[in-house]
Write an enzyme that holds these catalytic residues in place. Structure first.
Site, short mmCIF file in Angstrom:
data_model
loop_
_atom_site.label_atom_id
_atom_site.label_comp_id
_atom_site.label_asym_id
_atom_site.label_seq_id
_atom_site.Cartn_x
_atom_site.Cartn_y
_atom_site.Cartn_z
N GLU A 147 13.03 3.07 13.71
CA GLU A 147 12.13 4.14 13.28
C GLU A 147 10.94 4.17 14.22
O GLU A 147 10.95 3.49 15.26
CB GLU A 147 11.68 3.91 11.83
CG GLU A 147 11.00 2.57 11.60
CD GLU A 147 10.67 2.31 10.13
OE1 GLU A 147 10.50 3.28 9.38
OE2 GLU A 147 10.59 1.12 9.75
N LEU B 96 11.42 1.40 6.85
CA LEU B 96 10.76 1.87 5.63
C LEU B 96 11.50 3.09 5.11
O LEU B 96 11.82 4.00 5.88
CB LEU B 96 9.30 2.24 5.93
CG LEU B 96 8.49 2.66 4.71
CD1 LEU B 96 8.27 1.49 3.77
CD2 LEU B 96 7.15 3.24 5.13
N LYS C 138 6.60 -1.90 1.85
CA LYS C 138 5.43 -1.30 2.50
C LYS C 138 4.25 -2.27 2.37
O LYS C 138 3.31 -2.06 1.58
CB LYS C 138 5.12 0.07 1.90
CG LYS C 138 4.24 0.94 2.81
CD LYS C 138 4.22 2.38 2.31
CE LYS C 138 3.30 3.27 3.13
NZ LYS C 138 3.80 3.49 4.51
N TYR D 45 0.84 -1.20 0.00
CA TYR D 45 0.00 0.00 0.00
C TYR D 45 0.87 1.24 0.00
O TYR D 45 2.08 1.19 0.22
CB TYR D 45 -0.93 0.00 1.21
CG TYR D 45 -0.25 0.37 2.51
CD1 TYR D 45 -0.39 1.65 3.06
CD2 TYR D 45 0.53 -0.55 3.20
CE1 TYR D 45 0.22 2.00 4.24
CE2 TYR D 45 1.15 -0.21 4.40
CZ TYR D 45 1.00 1.06 4.91
OH TYR D 45 1.63 1.41 6.08
#
Length: 293
Positions: A181, A205, A149, A35
Site C-alpha cells: 500500500e 491497513l 491502526k 487511532y
C-alpha cells in the site's frame, strides 16, 4: 483555525487549552494505542460506521479494554460536532491508549485507557484529485500487523518524508517488489478494465475508503481483484490511484520517473471519484459528463 476549541479527553469535553497531557502516557512512551481519522463533510461524518468498526477491531487486537460501548462512543463523536458547532469540511482525530502508568513493558493493571478526540478543518485536495499526483516506490519496512491502526508510524513517516523530499505526494510501499500500500493510503492499479489491489491481509491497513471503492466498483460492474502484484505491474498500468479518508480517490499519474499511460487521470478513476462524491453528498471533482468516456 488549527483545531476546534472543544476536545474530548479523559472522559469529558473541555477546552483544548485546559488539556493536560499525562506525563507517563503509554501512547507517548511506547506507542501503546490506536487511532482513527474520520472525514467530515459539511459538518457530518463520512463512513463513520466503518471507522468505528475498525477502531474496535484494533482495540481488541492489542487488548485494550475500551470504557465505551459502540453506541455510546458514536454519541460522543456526534456531540463533539455539536459542541463545536461544526458545519464545514474537516476531520476528527481520535486516539485511545492503554492509559497512564509507571513505565513498564508489562501492561498495567486497573488502568483506565486515555481517550482523545478533536476536530480540525480540512479542505479537500481538489487540485491533486483533479490533476493527479506523483509517487515514489519505497521498501516496506513496517511490522507484520499493519491491519492494526496503531500509533507506531515511524516507518510510514520516513517513507512519506522521502516522497516529499522528491517532490511527490506519496510513497508506494513494496516488500521485495510486491506492492502492499502507500505510506498513508491504499493503492490500486487498473489494467484492461480491471481494478487490482493487495488482498486484505495483516500486511496492509484495511482502509475504510477502500471498502467504499470496492462497493463503487461492484455497482459500476468493474471487476475488483484482490491479488498480490509487483512494482512492475504498477508502472505498466493503464491507471493508478490511491484512496484514504483525507485524499479521497486521487489519481497517480507518475511513479518514480515513469509516466502512467498518457500521464492523465483515467476513466475508471474518474468514475470512482464521481461515485465517491455522490455517496458523500459533496461536489464532484469534474462534471459527470466527463466520467462517461
Amino acid at each position: 483555525m488549527s483545531v476546534f476549541p472543544i476536545v474530548f479527553a479523559q472522559g469529558s469535553f473541555m477546552h483544548k487549552d485546559k488539556l493536560k497531557y499525562p506525563f507517563e502516557e503509554r501512547g507517548l512512551q511506547f506507542g501503546d494505542g490506536v487511532y482513527e481519522v474520520i472525514r467530515i463533510y459539511r459538518g457530518k461524518y463520512y463512513l463513520l460506521e466503518e471507522h468505528i468498526d475498525r477502531l474496535y477491531r484494533s482495540l481488541s487486537e492489542i487488548k485494550i479494554n475500551f470504557p465505551h460501548d459502540r453506541d455510546d462512543f458514536i454519541h460522543i463523536l456526534e456531540s463533539l460536532l455539536t459542541k463545536n458547532e461544526m458545519k464545514m469540511d474537516g476531520k476528527v482525530y481520535l486516539q485511545v491508549t492503554r492509559g497512564s502508568a509507571p513505565r513498564n513493558h508489562i501492561f498495567p493493571q486497573n488502568t483506565e485507557p486515555n481517550v482523545y478526540a478533536y476536530i480540525e478543518p480540512a479542505a479537500r485536495n481538489m487540485k491533486e484529485m483533479e490533476n493527479g499526483v506523483c509517487a515514489i516506490t519505497h521498501p516496506d519496512i513496517r511490522w507484520s500487523f499493519c491491519h492494526i491502526k496503531s500509533l507506531n508510524l515511524l516507518p510510514n513517516l520516513l517513507a512519506k518524508q522521502e516522497a516529499n523530499e522528491n517532490g511527490c505526494y506519496e510513497a508506494i510501499l513494496h516488500k521485495d517488489g510486491t506492492v502492499t500500500e502507500c505510506s498513508s493510503a491504499n493503492v490500486y492499479f487498473v489494467k484492461n478494465g480491471n481494478i487490482y489491489t493487495h488482498p486484505k491481509t495483516n500486511g496492509i491497513l484495511h482502509g475504510c475508503v477502500r471498502i467504499a471503492v470496492e462497493r463503487f466498483a461492484e455497482n459500476l460492474e468493474i471487476p475488483f481483484i484482490e491479488d498480490a502484484y509487483h512494482v512492475g505491474d504498477i508502472k505498466d498500468a493503464d491507471e493508478v490511484f490511491l484512496s484514504s479518508s483525507t485524499s479521497e480517490i486521487t489519481p497517480i499519474v507518475k511513479v518514480d520517473d515513469h509516466q502512467i499511460n498518457d500521464g492523465l487521470p483515467g476513466p475508471i478513476t474518474r468514475k470512482l471519484q464521481h461515485a465517491y462524491a455522490l455517496d458523500a453528498g459533496i461536489e464532484p471533482i469534474i462534471p459527470e459528463t466527463l466520467t462517461e468516456a
